[in-house]
Write an enzyme that holds these catalytic residues in place. Structure first.
Site, PDB file in Angstrom:
ATOM      1  N   HIS A  69      -0.317  40.741  64.029  1.00 53.24           N
ATOM      2  CA  HIS A  69       0.054  39.546  64.794  1.00 53.24           C
ATOM      3  C   HIS A  69      -0.843  38.350  64.500  1.00 53.24           C
ATOM      4  O   HIS A  69      -0.592  37.255  64.997  1.00 53.24           O
ATOM      5  CB  HIS A  69       0.107  39.863  66.302  1.00 53.24           C
ATOM      6  CG  HIS A  69      -1.224  39.939  66.970  1.00 53.24           C
ATOM      7  ND1 HIS A  69      -1.920  41.111  67.122  1.00 53.24           N
ATOM      8  CD2 HIS A  69      -1.991  38.991  67.540  1.00 53.24           C
ATOM      9  CE1 HIS A  69      -3.055  40.869  67.766  1.00 53.24           C
ATOM     10  NE2 HIS A  69      -3.118  39.591  68.025  1.00 53.24           N
ATOM     11  N   ASP A 116       0.721  47.119  64.209  1.00 54.82           N
ATOM     12  CA  ASP A 116      -0.067  45.882  64.244  1.00 54.82           C
ATOM     13  C   ASP A 116      -1.235  45.920  63.268  1.00 54.82           C
ATOM     14  O   ASP A 116      -2.396  46.033  63.669  1.00 54.82           O
ATOM     15  CB  ASP A 116      -0.543  45.618  65.677  1.00 54.82           C
ATOM     16  CG  ASP A 116      -1.014  44.186  65.866  1.00 54.82           C
ATOM     17  OD1 ASP A 116      -0.755  43.348  64.979  1.00 54.82           O
ATOM     18  OD2 ASP A 116      -1.653  43.905  66.901  1.00 54.82           O
ATOM     19  N   SER A 206      -8.757  39.946  68.316  1.00 55.87           N
ATOM     20  CA  SER A 206      -7.705  40.644  67.588  1.00 55.87           C
ATOM     21  C   SER A 206      -7.992  40.724  66.106  1.00 55.87           C
ATOM     22  O   SER A 206      -8.516  39.779  65.515  1.00 55.87           O
ATOM     23  CB  SER A 206      -6.383  39.900  67.735  1.00 55.87           C
ATOM     24  OG  SER A 206      -5.829  40.181  68.973  1.00 55.87           O
TER      25      SER A 206
HETATM   26  N1  ARG Z   1      -4.264  39.744  71.301  1.00 51.81           N
HETATM   27  C1  ARG Z   1      -5.631  39.370  71.400  1.00 51.81           C
HETATM   28  C2  ARG Z   1      -6.020  38.470  70.249  1.00 51.81           C
HETATM   29  O1  ARG Z   1      -5.130  37.949  69.593  1.00 51.81           O
HETATM   30  C3  ARG Z   1      -6.542  40.532  71.599  1.00 51.81           C
HETATM   31  C4  ARG Z   1      -6.521  40.875  73.017  1.00 51.81           C
HETATM   32  C5  ARG Z   1      -7.268  42.109  73.337  1.00 51.81           C
HETATM   33  N2  ARG Z   1      -7.172  42.216  74.739  1.00 51.81           N
HETATM   34  C6  ARG Z   1      -7.749  43.153  75.462  1.00 51.81           C
HETATM   35  N3  ARG Z   1      -7.651  43.082  76.750  1.00 51.81           N
HETATM   36  N4  ARG Z   1      -8.422  44.130  74.882  1.00 51.81           N
HETATM   37  O2  ARG Z   1      -7.164  38.137  70.056  1.00 51.81           O
END
Ligand code: ARG
Length: 258
Positions: A69, A116, A206
């Site tokens: 993503h 992912d 992420s």
């Molecule tokens: N989707 C997030 C990003 O793009 C990562 C989020 C991780 N969240 C969590 N509660 N561990 O950076």
């Protein structure tokens, strides 16, 4: 991600049911990428920052592993700047490289649906250590996560310095039950959950790694930071890509880009 306190003693290699990347043992969980510590220069030399605001790891001198993503899709891509070789992004020792090409997991739809992961070819090799990826599914225990993302769910900033923390794995069923309440179905083979009270990854982490110890005490990547409901909320641990499930596909993609 950070309060001072807790010192990690990443020492003992725990052998859990013949898994090959092991949980780390620590005296106290570090509370902070929410709940973490600032990484000293050189501690995680293969950790890289991507310019769209994600983390990644150098898995070959010219290839970075990150989350699906974090990238737009498979194909030519010169839009990503990779900062490497430093924990402080502002350091003069920072090395940068540009992306050339991206391969994203074929089945990727969005992070919640699994698949992912993505790999990025750089325009030049970086002369830094690389991180091996794990073969076995993650075992129960504590693992280290890191990133330059938010240190609180309501923070509006990313960090200049790499933060890291230890989090405990959460059993699939327990995690699935929590997220069911939020209307989300987990993909058990492709994802696992981890988090400790007050400790979690967060927005901007992420694509970064979750690591455990290999047979000889070396770091091995077992997960990729993927998503979560908020950060460090009770009952909603972080969700990570299960590296072992995708190992053959990731290896094949890396071979194409190397
Ligand atoms: N989707 C997030 C990003 O793009 C990562 C989020 C991780 N969240 C969590 N509660 N561990 O950076």
């Amino acid at each position: 991600m950070v309060r001072k306190a807790a010192l990690l003693a990443l020492a003992t290699v725990l052998l859990l049911g013949g898994q090959s990347a092991q949980a780390v043992s620590d005296t106290r969980p570090a509370r902070d990428v929410v709940g973490g510590l600032v990484a000293p220069q050189g501690k995680f030399p293969w950790a890289v920052r991507l310019s769209m605001g994600c983390g990644g790891t150098l898995v070959e001198p010219r290839v970075v592993l990150t989350a699906g993503h974090c990238v737009g899709g498979t194909g030519k891509n010169s839009s990503i700047v990779v900062t490497a070789g430093v924990t402080d992004l502002k350091s003069r020792r920072a090395q940068t490289a540009q992306s050339e090409q991206v391969i994203r997991a074929e089945g990727f739809v969005n992070e919640v649906r699994g698949d992912d992961w993505a790999v990025v070819r750089l325009d030049k090799p970086l002369h830094l250590p690389t991180l091996p990826i794990g073969r076995e599914p993650i075992g129960e225990g504590r693992y280290v996560v890191m990133g330059w993302g938010q240190t609180r769910e309501d923070s509006i900033q990313q960090e200049d310095r790499l933060h890291y923390a230890t989090v405990r794995t959460v059993p699939d069923e327990r995690c699935a039950t929590s997220y069911q309440k939020a209307g989300v179905a987990l993909v058990p083979d492709e994802q696992f959950c981890a988090g400790s009270p007050g400790v979690d990854t967060c927005q901007g982490d992420s694509g970064g790694p979750m690591i455990g110890h290999g047979r000889h005490g070396e770091w091995v990547q077992v997960g990729i930071v993927s998503w979560g409901l908020g950060c460090a909320r009770d009952g909603y641990p972080g969700v990570y890509t299960q590296i072992s499930t995708f190992r053959p596909a990731i290896k094949a993609a890396v071979r194409k880009l190397r």
